[in-house]
Write an enzyme that holds these catalytic residues in place. Sequence first.
Site, PDB file in Angstrom:
ATOM      1  N   GLU A  16       0.838  -1.214   0.000  1.00  0.00           N
ATOM      2  CA  GLU A  16       0.000   0.000   0.000  1.00  0.00           C
ATOM      3  C   GLU A  16       0.866   1.255   0.000  1.00  0.00           C
ATOM      4  OE1 GLU A  16      -2.817   1.446  -0.106  1.00  0.00           O
ATOM      5  OE2 GLU A  16      -4.433   0.034   0.282  1.00  0.00           O
ATOM      6  N   ASN A 148     -10.468   5.747   1.995  1.00  0.00           N
ATOM      7  CA  ASN A 148      -9.523   5.459   0.911  1.00  0.00           C
ATOM      8  C   ASN A 148      -9.554   6.564  -0.138  1.00  0.00           C
ATOM      9  OD1 ASN A 148      -7.875   3.124   1.012  1.00  0.00           O
ATOM     10  ND2 ASN A 148      -9.668   1.785   0.798  1.00  0.00           N
ATOM     11  N   ASP A 200      -9.852   1.897  -4.258  1.00  0.00           N
ATOM     12  CA  ASP A 200      -8.874   1.884  -3.164  1.00  0.00           C
ATOM     13  C   ASP A 200      -8.011   3.138  -3.310  1.00  0.00           C
ATOM     14  OD1 ASP A 200      -7.223   1.167  -1.074  1.00  0.00           O
ATOM     15  OD2 ASP A 200      -7.016  -0.919  -1.675  1.00  0.00           O
TER      16      ASP A 200
HETATM   17  C1  BGC Z   1      -7.517  -1.610   3.142  1.00  0.00           C
HETATM   18  C2  BGC Z   1      -7.776  -3.077   3.007  1.00  0.00           C
HETATM   19  C3  BGC Z   1      -9.076  -3.267   2.244  1.00  0.00           C
HETATM   20  C4  BGC Z   1      -8.976  -2.557   0.920  1.00  0.00           C
HETATM   21  C5  BGC Z   1     -10.204  -2.643   0.070  1.00  0.00           C
HETATM   22  C6  BGC Z   1      -7.462  -1.002   1.779  1.00  0.00           C
HETATM   23  O1  BGC Z   1      -7.242   0.370   1.882  1.00  0.00           O
HETATM   24  O2  BGC Z   1      -6.317  -1.368   3.832  1.00  0.00           O
HETATM   25  O3  BGC Z   1      -7.816  -3.685   4.260  1.00  0.00           O
HETATM   26  O4  BGC Z   1      -9.338  -4.632   2.072  1.00  0.00           O
HETATM   27  O5  BGC Z   1      -8.686  -1.197   1.122  1.00  0.00           O
HETATM   28  O6  BGC Z   1     -11.305  -2.019   0.617  1.00  0.00           O
HETATM   29 CA    CA Z   2      -5.957   1.883   0.621  1.00  0.00          CA
END
Ligand code: BGC
Ligand code: CA
Length: 294
Positions: A16, A148, A200
């Site tokens: 990430e 996100n 995301d």
């Molecule tokens: C989170 C994950 C999640 C994904 C999709 C990410 O930002 O850290 O845990 O599964 O987003 O929603």
């Molecule tokens: Ca993320």
Amino acid sequence: MSAPTVAVALDMSLGESPVWDAANACLHWVDINRGLVYSWQPGGDDAPSSVALGEPLGCLALGATGLIVAARSGIYRLDPGSGVKALIAANPEWRDESGNRFNDGRCDPLGRFWVGTIDAAEALPSASLYRLDGERLTAMRSALAISNGLAFSPDGRFAYHADSPTRQVWRYAFDAERGTLESGELWIDLARHDLPGVPDGAAVDSHGDYWCALYGGGQIARFDRHGAFLESHALPCPHPTMVAFGGADRKTLYITTATQHLSDEEKHHQWPSAGSLFAMSAPNPGQVEPRVTR
Ligand code: BGC
Ligand code: CA
């Protein structure tokens, strides 16, 4: 534009938060679940280095020196070379070893760090999006499940943000001086575009296009400044998580990916490169990622 290919073969659980440090020609990113911060200078002979934080961490930003990391227990200043860290602010949603960890975050154009949380079950509206001022965290949005997709337009007039399970990205008028999100509107609805997965992490290029990782959708989708869908780029794995523009001309799009939520069969046979860092060429350079200075 080239298709995404493996830039660094890795077996990350939840790669990430790639962030390009233009001054040091260095890409940083994290493995949330393993609590690792990676640093890498592309083009050189060195493999990425990593430091272990000893706890999960959601994202990072560039500090005036070193990095700002949003770990489960709080926000820290981190020297990625030595691993030495110093607490800036505790996580208000993490008490007595339980609660919500931090998730996606980013530095705004005026040097303030913004970071959201993720509901522990990834389902209930218990998470928030915070703004950090000095050592103080202020909730700027609440009743979220998974914060996100935070990004800012090149002119600084708009902030973009997603609560992933809604499959929508919202656009807010951003008051840069006050650091507030004003009138919000639904900007991108994946359902309307018939796009798979959930929004995301994202990055906005210097032309204002929003590049978003579709977690569970196996692709990076590009939208123009009006939120119109332009194109998408498939990855050889289902869970891309976030993108960052890097390289000397900031025209390489780096993409982190995850192996969490995959079965052993999927991970080892169907999607063997899942969990790696990917890269593709992009038509427009990315914005220079600001440093947290407030
Ligand atoms: C989170 C994950 C999640 C994904 C999709 C990410 O930002 O850290 O845990 O599964 O987003 O929603
Ligand atoms: Ca993320």
